[in-house]
Design a protein around this motif. Structure first.
Motif, short mmCIF file in Angstrom:
data_model
loop_
_atom_site.label_atom_id
_atom_site.label_comp_id
_atom_site.label_asym_id
_atom_site.label_seq_id
_atom_site.Cartn_x
_atom_site.Cartn_y
_atom_site.Cartn_z
N ALA A 1 0.84 -1.21 0.00
CA ALA A 1 0.00 0.00 0.00
C ALA A 1 0.87 1.25 0.00
CB ALA A 1 -0.93 -0.01 1.22
N LEU B 1 -5.17 1.48 -2.30
CA LEU B 1 -6.39 1.29 -1.51
C LEU B 1 -6.69 -0.20 -1.32
CD1 LEU B 1 -8.88 2.41 -0.08
CD2 LEU B 1 -10.00 2.57 -2.32
N ALA C 1 -4.29 -1.54 1.21
CA ALA C 1 -4.59 -0.98 2.53
C ALA C 1 -5.76 -1.73 3.16
CB ALA C 1 -4.92 0.50 2.41
N ASN C 2 -6.77 -2.01 2.38
CA ASN C 2 -7.93 -2.77 2.90
C ASN C 2 -7.53 -4.18 3.30
OD1 ASN C 2 -9.98 -0.81 2.81
ND2 ASN C 2 -10.29 -1.13 0.62
N ASP D 1 -6.82 -4.08 12.35
CA ASP D 1 -7.32 -2.70 12.22
C ASP D 1 -7.37 -1.98 13.56
OD1 ASP D 1 -9.43 -3.96 13.48
OD2 ASP D 1 -10.94 -3.39 12.00
N TYR E 1 -4.39 3.24 7.78
CA TYR E 1 -5.62 4.04 7.81
C TYR E 1 -5.44 5.33 7.01
CZ TYR E 1 -8.52 1.54 11.29
OH TYR E 1 -9.32 0.64 11.94
N LYS F 1 -5.22 4.74 3.33
CA LYS F 1 -6.59 4.49 2.85
C LYS F 1 -7.36 5.79 2.72
CE LYS F 1 -10.86 2.01 3.96
NZ LYS F 1 -11.50 0.96 4.80
N CYS G 1 -6.26 7.68 -0.40
CA CYS G 1 -6.75 7.02 -1.62
C CYS G 1 -8.25 7.25 -1.80
CB CYS G 1 -6.44 5.54 -1.57
SG CYS G 1 -4.68 5.15 -1.65
N GLN G 2 -9.00 7.18 -0.70
CA GLN G 2 -10.44 7.45 -0.80
C GLN G 2 -10.70 8.88 -1.26
OE1 GLN G 2 -11.29 6.25 3.29
NE2 GLN G 2 -12.60 4.59 2.55
N THR H 1 -12.51 7.69 7.60
CA THR H 1 -11.29 6.91 7.86
C THR H 1 -10.30 7.73 8.66
OG1 THR H 1 -11.63 5.69 5.79
CG2 THR H 1 -9.44 5.59 6.78
#
Length: 474
Positions: free
Chosen positions: A224, A237, A240-241, A248, A351, A354, A357-358, A373
């Motif tokens: 990631a 992403l 990362a997920n 997490d 996190y 992520k 990327c979101q 996030t």
């Protein structure tokens, strides 16, 4: 302990063979020292944190002004001073005659990993699955070391030029005088990704042997990080997920602050507090030290202007530094001691990868998922009396909020430096750094040559069986 010392001597000899002129003396195996043959012999190399488990990136921290230099240090000509004061006239190549820690520590670790990757397939007293697990650990560590090196000594990744620009020497053999090439930036990134993916395919375990062995979550987290550096946001992403599916958890820094509040709020109390960022830190995928390697030492002190960039009510900041004046020096003194995970991989970083990327992939100016996030991290850090959920209506606002948290969370690691270079290269969200020192204004342009560190003199003067070309002019 005797066996460990002998193995470490062997590893140190290999490093010396690769990077110095002591070949004639070390071609003869020392009397009474054991050459590793069993899997346990080779795996022991992964447990010596001083030789394989550190990532010192000191001059990157000075360039960012994330570490405080005293007035006496600033007034002494040195590589550290040139970076700290953003002195573009300084010849850092000349000044880098002795500051070789980043280069040799990381290539020393790579040498040990190469030894493992080359020899563990025939190691005795092990099953194939056990051998593959140790090789997988070594591949992830090797990939992480190369990721730091390419982001320290080479230009920032740019898809348009990565195939033409030089990066750093790619050494994949522990053999004496093994040839190598200073590969392109693209080739280096391709190698890093391949190494990690091969480690995952070989069975990188969900639960590693110890905290200093990278687990499956670490493999996903490193991918990631690398894909984010390449501005491949959909792949970053995805990984990362996958990492967050492995772990997490986030540490409750508000609870830590409450536990130590009496001492932390006392302006005259600078007693050491044991850091929670150690082997059992719930955010760890892989614990790797930064420069520090002695348990009882403090974390780094930070400048007053750097402290001002922390968010109001940040319990992580309040738990780690306190304002102090010593004669002519005023700074924020570190309060915590222990082994710090400044060089590894954590859930918090993932996190924030992520979240970015979101934000980058958001449609219709809807940044709510990215902010959710980000806020998952912030709510465990920011004091409840000042906490408000972060909101953004533009990509610039979203990235600014995410970057503030990420720079602060990952201070003393390579990540804020690599991120700054990435934003600088992209251009749209580049920043000029500014500060005031003794009444004079200083600035660091996002296009400055200082953002790439020079190879040390030792690497250039003793290149071994290959050639190294300097990546900067000074």
């Amino acid at each position: 302990m005797k066996r460990m010392n002998k193995i470490l001597y062997f590893g140190a000899a290999l490093v010396c063979l690769l990077f110095s002129s002591c070949n004639d003396y070390l071609n003869i195996a020392p009397k009474g020292n054991k050459i590793p043959t069993t899997l346990a012999d080779f795996e022991a190399l992964l447990r010596d944190q001083y030789t394989i488990g550190r990532t010192p990136v000191t001059n990157a921290l000075y360039l960012l002004n994330d570490v405080y230099l005293t007035n006496s240090q600033v007034n002494t000509p040195s590589l550290s001073r040139a970076n700290y004061m953003w002195d573009e006239s300084a010849d850092r190549i000349v000044l880098n005659n002795s500051d070789e820690g980043t280069y040799y520590v990381l290539y020393g670790a790579i040498s040990s990993c190469n030894l493992i990757v080359e020899n563990v397939p025939t190691a005795t007293e092990a099953t194939d699955a056990e051998r593959n697990e140790v090789i997988a650990y070594a591949k992830v560590i090797r990939a992480l070391c190369y990721d730091v090196l390419v982001n320290y000594y080479a230009d920032t990744y740019d898809a348009a030029t990565a195939a033409e620009k030089r990066s750093v020497p790619l050494i994949t053999s522990a053999e004496i005088d093994a040839p190598y090439t200073q590969v392109s930036i693209q080739d280096m990134y391709d190698f890093i990704i391949q190494d990690v993916k091969e480690a995952i395919e070989m069975g990188l375990p969900a639960k590693s042997m110890t905290a200093i062995h990278p687990n499956l979550g670490a493999g996903y987290a490193l991918l990631a990080r690398v894909y984010l550096q390449m501005q491949n946001y959909s792949e970053a992403l995805r990984y990362a997920n996958l990492a967050l599916e492995q772990n997490d958890q986030l540490y409750d820094w508000n609870a830590f602050y409450e536990e130590h509040k009496t001492a932390l709020d006392d302006p005259d109390n600078y007693d050491k507090i044991a850091t929670p960022m150690q082997y059992d830190y719930v955010e760890n995928y892989y614990l790797r030290l930064g420069e520090q390697s002695v348990y009882d030492s403090y974390e780094k002190n930070i400048p007053v202007e750097r402290a001002a960039r922390f968010e109001e009510g940040d319990a992580r900041f309040l738990s780690r530094w306190k304002l102090k004046t010593d004669n002519n020096d005023t700074y924020y003194k570190a309060l915590e001691s222990g082994y710090f995970n400044h060089g590894g991989l954590t859930t918090c970083e993932v996190y924030l990868i992520k979240a970015e990327c979101q934000a980058r992939l958001a449609e219709g100016n809807d940044y709510s998922e990215a902010m959710n996030t980000l806020n998952a991290v912030r709510i465990t850090r920011i004091r409840s009396e000042v906490y408000c959920p972060a909101e953004a209506s533009t990509l610039e606002e979203a990235l600014s909020l995410i970057r503030r948290t990420k720079d602060n969370e990952l201070i003393f690691s390579i990540v804020p430096f690599a991120d700054a270079r990435r934003y600088n290269q992209e251009g749209t969200y580049a920043r000029t750094l500014t500060k005031t020192y003794e009444g004079q204004e200083y600035s660091l342009s996002p296009t400055s040559h200082l953002w790439t560190m020079p190879f040390p003199a030792g690497a250039l003067n003793n290149p071994g069986n290959g050639t190294i070309e300097q990546n900067v002019t000074k």
